[in-house]
Design a protein around this motif. Structure first.
Motif, PDB file in Angstrom:
ATOM      1  N   UNK A 149       0.834  -1.212   0.000  1.00 41.20           N
ATOM      2  CA  UNK A 149       0.000   0.000   0.000  1.00 41.20           C
ATOM      3  C   UNK A 149       0.866   1.257   0.000  1.00 41.20           C
ATOM      4  N   UNK A 150       1.884   1.281   0.859  1.00 42.82           N
ATOM      5  CA  UNK A 150       2.756   2.452   0.923  1.00 42.82           C
ATOM      6  C   UNK A 150       3.551   2.632  -0.368  1.00 42.82           C
ATOM      7  N   UNK A 151       4.041   1.524  -0.909  1.00 45.78           N
ATOM      8  CA  UNK A 151       4.837   1.613  -2.138  1.00 45.78           C
ATOM      9  C   UNK A 151       4.010   2.201  -3.280  1.00 45.78           C
ATOM     10  N   UNK A 152       2.740   1.799  -3.369  1.00 47.18           N
ATOM     11  CA  UNK A 152       1.866   2.353  -4.406  1.00 47.18           C
ATOM     12  C   UNK A 152       1.649   3.850  -4.189  1.00 47.18           C
ATOM     13  N   UNK A 153       1.482   4.230  -2.946  1.00 45.86           N
ATOM     14  CA  UNK A 153       1.240   5.639  -2.627  1.00 45.86           C
ATOM     15  C   UNK A 153       2.440   6.507  -2.984  1.00 45.86           C
ATOM     16  N   UNK A 154       3.637   6.041  -2.635  1.00 42.32           N
ATOM     17  CA  UNK A 154       4.822   6.860  -2.880  1.00 42.32           C
ATOM     18  C   UNK A 154       5.331   6.745  -4.313  1.00 42.32           C
ATOM     19  N   UNK A 155       4.855   5.742  -5.043  1.00 40.05           N
ATOM     20  CA  UNK A 155       5.230   5.649  -6.461  1.00 40.05           C
ATOM     21  C   UNK A 155       4.720   6.856  -7.236  1.00 40.05           C
ATOM     22  N   UNK A 156       3.582   7.409  -6.785  1.00 40.48           N
ATOM     23  CA  UNK A 156       3.054   8.609  -7.448  1.00 40.48           C
ATOM     24  C   UNK A 156       3.996   9.786  -7.306  1.00 40.48           C
ATOM     25  N   UNK A 157       4.863   9.762  -6.273  1.00 35.63           N
ATOM     26  CA  UNK A 157       5.857  10.819  -6.081  1.00 35.63           C
ATOM     27  C   UNK A 157       7.211  10.426  -6.652  1.00 35.63           C
ATOM     28  N   UNK A 193       0.324  10.429   6.986  1.00 33.17           N
ATOM     29  CA  UNK A 193       0.891  10.268   5.647  1.00 33.17           C
ATOM     30  C   UNK A 193       0.473  11.418   4.734  1.00 33.17           C
ATOM     31  N   UNK A 194      -0.755  11.876   4.887  1.00 30.92           N
ATOM     32  CA  UNK A 194      -1.205  13.016   4.080  1.00 30.92           C
ATOM     33  C   UNK A 194      -0.370  14.256   4.391  1.00 30.92           C
ATOM     34  N   UNK A 195      -0.044  14.478   5.672  1.00 33.48           N
ATOM     35  CA  UNK A 195       0.806  15.612   6.031  1.00 33.48           C
ATOM     36  C   UNK A 195       2.197  15.458   5.448  1.00 33.48           C
ATOM     37  N   UNK A 196       2.719  14.241   5.458  1.00 30.17           N
ATOM     38  CA  UNK A 196       4.049  14.008   4.888  1.00 30.17           C
ATOM     39  C   UNK A 196       4.073  14.314   3.401  1.00 30.17           C
ATOM     40  N   UNK A 197       3.075  13.824   2.669  1.00 36.11           N
ATOM     41  CA  UNK A 197       3.031  14.061   1.224  1.00 36.11           C
ATOM     42  C   UNK A 197       2.955  15.558   0.930  1.00 36.11           C
ATOM     43  N   UNK A 199       3.967  18.084   2.861  1.00 35.64           N
ATOM     44  CA  UNK A 199       5.232  18.740   3.200  1.00 35.64           C
ATOM     45  C   UNK A 199       6.322  18.368   2.206  1.00 35.64           C
ATOM     46  N   UNK A 200       6.301  17.114   1.725  1.00 33.40           N
ATOM     47  CA  UNK A 200       7.320  16.688   0.761  1.00 33.40           C
ATOM     48  C   UNK A 200       7.176  17.446  -0.557  1.00 33.40           C
ATOM     49  N   UNK A 201       5.972  17.578  -1.028  1.00 30.37           N
ATOM     50  CA  UNK A 201       5.755  18.274  -2.295  1.00 30.37           C
ATOM     51  C   UNK A 201       6.025  19.771  -2.158  1.00 30.37           C
ATOM     52  N   UNK A 202       5.740  20.321  -0.973  1.00 34.19           N
ATOM     53  CA  UNK A 202       5.898  21.763  -0.776  1.00 34.19           C
ATOM     54  C   UNK A 202       7.362  22.153  -0.572  1.00 34.19           C
ATOM     55  N   UNK A 203       8.115  21.338   0.189  1.00 36.68           N
ATOM     56  CA  UNK A 203       9.446  21.802   0.590  1.00 36.68           C
ATOM     57  C   UNK A 203      10.492  20.691   0.679  1.00 36.68           C
ATOM     58  N   UNK A 204      10.129  19.568   1.275  1.00 38.69           N
ATOM     59  CA  UNK A 204      11.136  18.603   1.705  1.00 38.69           C
ATOM     60  C   UNK A 204      11.825  17.877   0.554  1.00 38.69           C
ATOM     61  N   UNK A 205      11.159  17.712  -0.566  1.00 34.12           N
ATOM     62  CA  UNK A 205      11.772  16.997  -1.696  1.00 34.12           C
ATOM     63  C   UNK A 205      13.062  17.668  -2.135  1.00 34.12           C
ATOM     64  N   UNK A 206      13.096  18.997  -2.097  1.00 32.58           N
ATOM     65  CA  UNK A 206      14.283  19.738  -2.529  1.00 32.58           C
ATOM     66  C   UNK A 206      15.420  19.633  -1.515  1.00 32.58           C
ATOM     67  N   UNK A 207      15.094  19.216  -0.282  1.00 33.64           N
ATOM     68  CA  UNK A 207      16.094  19.179   0.777  1.00 33.64           C
ATOM     69  C   UNK A 207      16.378  17.748   1.255  1.00 33.64           C
ATOM     70  N   UNK A 208      15.966  16.773   0.481  1.00 28.94           N
ATOM     71  CA  UNK A 208      16.021  15.376   0.919  1.00 28.94           C
ATOM     72  C   UNK A 208      17.421  14.940   1.327  1.00 28.94           C
ATOM     73  N   UNK A 209      18.437  15.389   0.616  1.00 29.94           N
ATOM     74  CA  UNK A 209      19.801  14.944   0.918  1.00 29.94           C
ATOM     75  C   UNK A 209      20.291  15.464   2.269  1.00 29.94           C
ATOM     76  N   UNK A 210      19.615  16.461   2.833  1.00 28.84           N
ATOM     77  CA  UNK A 210      20.023  17.030   4.118  1.00 28.84           C
ATOM     78  C   UNK A 210      19.200  16.474   5.293  1.00 28.84           C
ATOM     79  N   UNK A 211      18.218  15.627   4.996  1.00 32.90           N
ATOM     80  CA  UNK A 211      17.306  15.146   6.030  1.00 32.90           C
ATOM     81  C   UNK A 211      17.822  13.839   6.634  1.00 32.90           C
TER      82      UNK A 211
END
Length: 241
Positions: A149-157, A193-197, A199-211
């Motif tokens: 279930x999680x893998x399908x959800x995050x595959x969209x990202x 999970x909705x909050x994570x998605x 936040x990831x789309x808004x900001x965190x994806x660009x900073x992933x290597x620092x997390x």
């Protein structure tokens, strides 16, 4: 012929047939001289299977061997999902084997099949791209299903899921392909999970290597621990309300 003489003839005839039948049985019940191993095998090889099956055949003969019992014993071998055993004239046995299909690593030293049943890795080399799952005994099917279930959800990202852990007390955590660990916890998993998605789309994806990790166990937003920082920082997920 008297009745007594008739009964005597019948007894003698039965003895003759009995002796002949026993002789025939002994002639047919030969030591096993050949064992054939076949089936749809991808990961296990004949040497491994022969080494596992040989102890099961010691002291057994062609006609006396219980093929149903032998099948049950073959199913206890790691990597064997199904087995059929049959006799071949005059002194051979044939094993048709179906191997387990590994879909995930489990608790570091086992694998899971598609039903979530664990089995030992043994001397076999499984595929290298399997997800890494872990959980308490008996939770394999639950963890595997939630991973899907999680893998399908995050595959969209376009964000593969590499690890998923179910802790003994019921808390979940997982690792994204970027190496980021996410602490999901036990309750309100969908809301977190909705909050994570968001936040990831808004900001965190660009900073992933620092997390270092993301903690979702907060009533609002998410907390992020950055490399080089000792305390996590709460980040707004960008949603209104």
């Amino acid at each position: 012929m008297s009745q007594r003489g008739g009964w005597l003839g019948v007894v003698l005839l039965l003895l003759v047939f009995g002796a002949g039948g026993r002789a025939l049985w002994l002639w047919l019940d030969r030591p096993l001289e050949r064992v054939s191993i076949g089936g749809d095998l991808t990961h296990v090889n004949a040497d491994y299977l022969r080494a596992e099956l040989t102890p099961l055949l010691r002291g057994r003969t062609w006609l006396s061997v219980d093929v149903a019992e032998l099948r049950r014993e073959a199913l206890a071998i790691d990597w064997i999902a199904e087995a059929r055993v049959s006799r071949e004239w005059p002194n051979a046995l044939t094993f048709e084997l179906v191997e387990e299909v590994p879909v995930a690593r489990w608790n570091d030293d086992q694998l899971l099949n598609p039903e979530g049943d664990p089995f030992a890795i043994g001397p076999v080399s499984p595929p290298g791209d399997l997800p890494d799952l872990a959980g308490p005994p008996g939770s394999g099917a639950e963890v595997l299903a939630y991973h899907q279930r999680l893998a399908t959800r995050f595959a969209a990202l376009d964000l593969p899921l590499t690890q998923l852990r179910l802790e003994p007390r019921g808390a979940w955590r997982f690792q994204l392909d970027e190496g980021v660990w996410v602490m999901l916890g036990r309750s309100d998993r969908e809301g977190r999970l909705a909050r994570l998605v968001a936040a990831w789309q808004r900001q965190l994806a660009r900073q992933a290597s620092h997390i270092r990790y993301i903690d979702l166990r907060y009533p609002n937003g998410v907390a992020v621990a950055w490399h080089g920082e000792t305390e996590p920082l709460e980040v707004d997920d960008g949603r209104e309300g």
